[in-house]
Design a protein around this motif. Structure first.
Motif, PDB file in Angstrom:
ATOM      1  N   CYS A   1      27.491  53.751  56.232  1.00  0.00           N
ATOM      2  CA  CYS A   1      28.315  54.783  55.599  1.00  0.00           C
ATOM      3  C   CYS A   1      27.565  56.111  55.608  1.00  0.00           C
ATOM      4  CB  CYS A   1      28.623  54.388  54.160  1.00  0.00           C
ATOM      5  SG  CYS A   1      29.646  52.916  54.025  1.00  0.00           S
ATOM      6  N   PRO A   2      28.291  57.223  55.505  1.00  0.00           N
ATOM      7  CA  PRO A   2      27.617  58.520  55.402  1.00  0.00           C
ATOM      8  C   PRO A   2      26.745  58.551  54.147  1.00  0.00           C
ATOM      9  CG  PRO A   2      29.998  58.793  55.624  1.00  0.00           C
ATOM     10  CD  PRO A   2      29.733  57.344  55.466  1.00  0.00           C
ATOM     11  N   GLY A   3      25.654  59.277  54.200  1.00  0.00           N
ATOM     12  CA  GLY A   3      24.773  59.417  53.057  1.00  0.00           C
ATOM     13  C   GLY A   3      25.431  60.184  51.921  1.00  0.00           C
ATOM     14  N   ALA A   4      24.850  60.093  50.744  1.00  0.00           N
ATOM     15  CA  ALA A   4      25.407  60.752  49.565  1.00  0.00           C
ATOM     16  C   ALA A   4      25.436  62.269  49.706  1.00  0.00           C
ATOM     17  CB  ALA A   4      24.609  60.357  48.330  1.00  0.00           C
ATOM     18  N   ASP A   5      24.573  62.832  50.562  1.00  0.00           N
ATOM     19  CA  ASP A   5      24.550  64.283  50.751  1.00  0.00           C
ATOM     20  C   ASP A   5      25.557  64.766  51.783  1.00  0.00           C
ATOM     21  OD1 ASP A   5      23.202  63.049  52.810  1.00  0.00           O
ATOM     22  OD2 ASP A   5      21.598  64.525  52.917  1.00  0.00           O
ATOM     23  N   HIS A   6      26.245  63.838  52.437  1.00  0.00           N
ATOM     24  CA  HIS A   6      27.267  64.174  53.439  1.00  0.00           C
ATOM     25  C   HIS A   6      28.555  64.583  52.712  1.00  0.00           C
ATOM     26  CE1 HIS A   6      30.110  63.595  56.758  1.00  0.00           C
ATOM     27  NE2 HIS A   6      29.064  63.769  57.544  1.00  0.00           N
ATOM     28  N   PRO A   7      29.261  65.614  53.194  1.00  0.00           N
ATOM     29  CA  PRO A   7      30.495  66.043  52.530  1.00  0.00           C
ATOM     30  C   PRO A   7      31.549  64.939  52.409  1.00  0.00           C
ATOM     31  CG  PRO A   7      29.837  67.648  54.184  1.00  0.00           C
ATOM     32  CD  PRO A   7      28.917  66.469  54.329  1.00  0.00           C
ATOM     33  N   ASP A   8      31.569  64.011  53.365  1.00  0.00           N
ATOM     34  CA  ASP A   8      32.560  62.928  53.334  1.00  0.00           C
ATOM     35  C   ASP A   8      31.877  61.608  52.984  1.00  0.00           C
ATOM     36  OD1 ASP A   8      35.014  61.666  53.554  1.00  0.00           O
ATOM     37  OD2 ASP A   8      34.748  61.277  55.687  1.00  0.00           O
ATOM     38  N   HIS A   9      31.249  61.538  51.816  1.00  0.00           N
ATOM     39  CA  HIS A   9      30.547  60.317  51.427  1.00  0.00           C
ATOM     40  C   HIS A   9      31.421  59.343  50.640  1.00  0.00           C
ATOM     41  CE1 HIS A   9      29.943  62.850  47.833  1.00  0.00           C
ATOM     42  NE2 HIS A   9      29.994  61.704  47.175  1.00  0.00           N
ATOM     43  N   HIS A  10      32.649  59.689  50.355  1.00  0.00           N
ATOM     44  CA  HIS A  10      33.514  58.852  49.529  1.00  0.00           C
ATOM     45  C   HIS A  10      33.898  57.501  50.140  1.00  0.00           C
ATOM     46  CE1 HIS A  10      34.062  62.821  47.570  1.00  0.00           C
ATOM     47  NE2 HIS A  10      33.792  62.067  46.544  1.00  0.00           N
ATOM     48  N   PRO A  11      33.894  57.320  51.457  1.00  0.00           N
ATOM     49  CA  PRO A  11      34.241  55.996  51.986  1.00  0.00           C
ATOM     50  C   PRO A  11      33.144  54.942  51.797  1.00  0.00           C
ATOM     51  CG  PRO A  11      34.601  57.687  53.656  1.00  0.00           C
ATOM     52  CD  PRO A  11      33.873  58.321  52.514  1.00  0.00           C
ATOM     53  N   ALA A  12      32.026  55.296  51.194  1.00  0.00           N
ATOM     54  CA  ALA A  12      30.945  54.327  50.989  1.00  0.00           C
ATOM     55  C   ALA A  12      31.476  53.102  50.237  1.00  0.00           C
ATOM     56  CB  ALA A  12      29.800  54.972  50.224  1.00  0.00           C
ATOM     57  N   VAL A  13      30.885  51.960  50.513  1.00  0.00           N
ATOM     58  CA  VAL A  13      31.326  50.681  49.967  1.00  0.00           C
ATOM     59  C   VAL A  13      30.789  50.476  48.552  1.00  0.00           C
ATOM     60  CG1 VAL A  13      31.171  48.179  50.323  1.00  0.00           C
ATOM     61  CG2 VAL A  13      31.457  49.706  52.273  1.00  0.00           C
ATOM     62  N   ILE A  14      31.623  49.943  47.670  1.00  0.00           N
ATOM     63  CA  ILE A  14      31.189  49.610  46.310  1.00  0.00           C
ATOM     64  C   ILE A  14      30.309  48.374  46.377  1.00  0.00           C
ATOM     65  CG2 ILE A  14      31.941  48.811  44.040  1.00  0.00           C
ATOM     66  CD1 ILE A  14      34.503  50.449  44.453  1.00  0.00           C
ATOM     67  N   VAL A  15      29.097  48.469  45.834  1.00  0.00           N
ATOM     68  CA  VAL A  15      28.185  47.320  45.811  1.00  0.00           C
ATOM     69  C   VAL A  15      28.090  46.708  44.421  1.00  0.00           C
ATOM     70  CG1 VAL A  15      26.832  48.033  47.807  1.00  0.00           C
ATOM     71  CG2 VAL A  15      26.132  48.784  45.548  1.00  0.00           C
TER      72      VAL A  15
END
Length: 63
Positions: free
Chosen positions: A8-22
């Motif tokens: 997933c994109p890193g937290a500093d990336h503008p589009d970081h919202h698709p990150a997976v819930i862990v």
């Protein structure tokens, strides 16, 4: 923290919202994403570097 492929994109990336819930804690109103971001039910965020992102709230109605 993201260990799946593709990462997933890193937290500093503008589009970081698709990150997976862990780790989800709906009873407490927050979830931890694989990029280290903590997201709150009110749409606020706490980024891994300690920065806080204010909740997105619609503008108040003018009466």
């Amino acid at each position: 923290m993201c260990r799946h492929q593709p990462p997933c994109p890193g937290a500093d990336h503008p589009d970081h919202h698709p990150a997976v819930i862990v780790s989800a804690h709906p009873e407490q109103g927050w979830s931890l994403l694989c990029d280290g971001t903590i997201v709150f039910d009110d749409t606020g965020e706490l980024l891994p570097d300690g920065r806080a992102v204010s909740p997105c709230r619609p503008p108040a109605a003018v009466v």
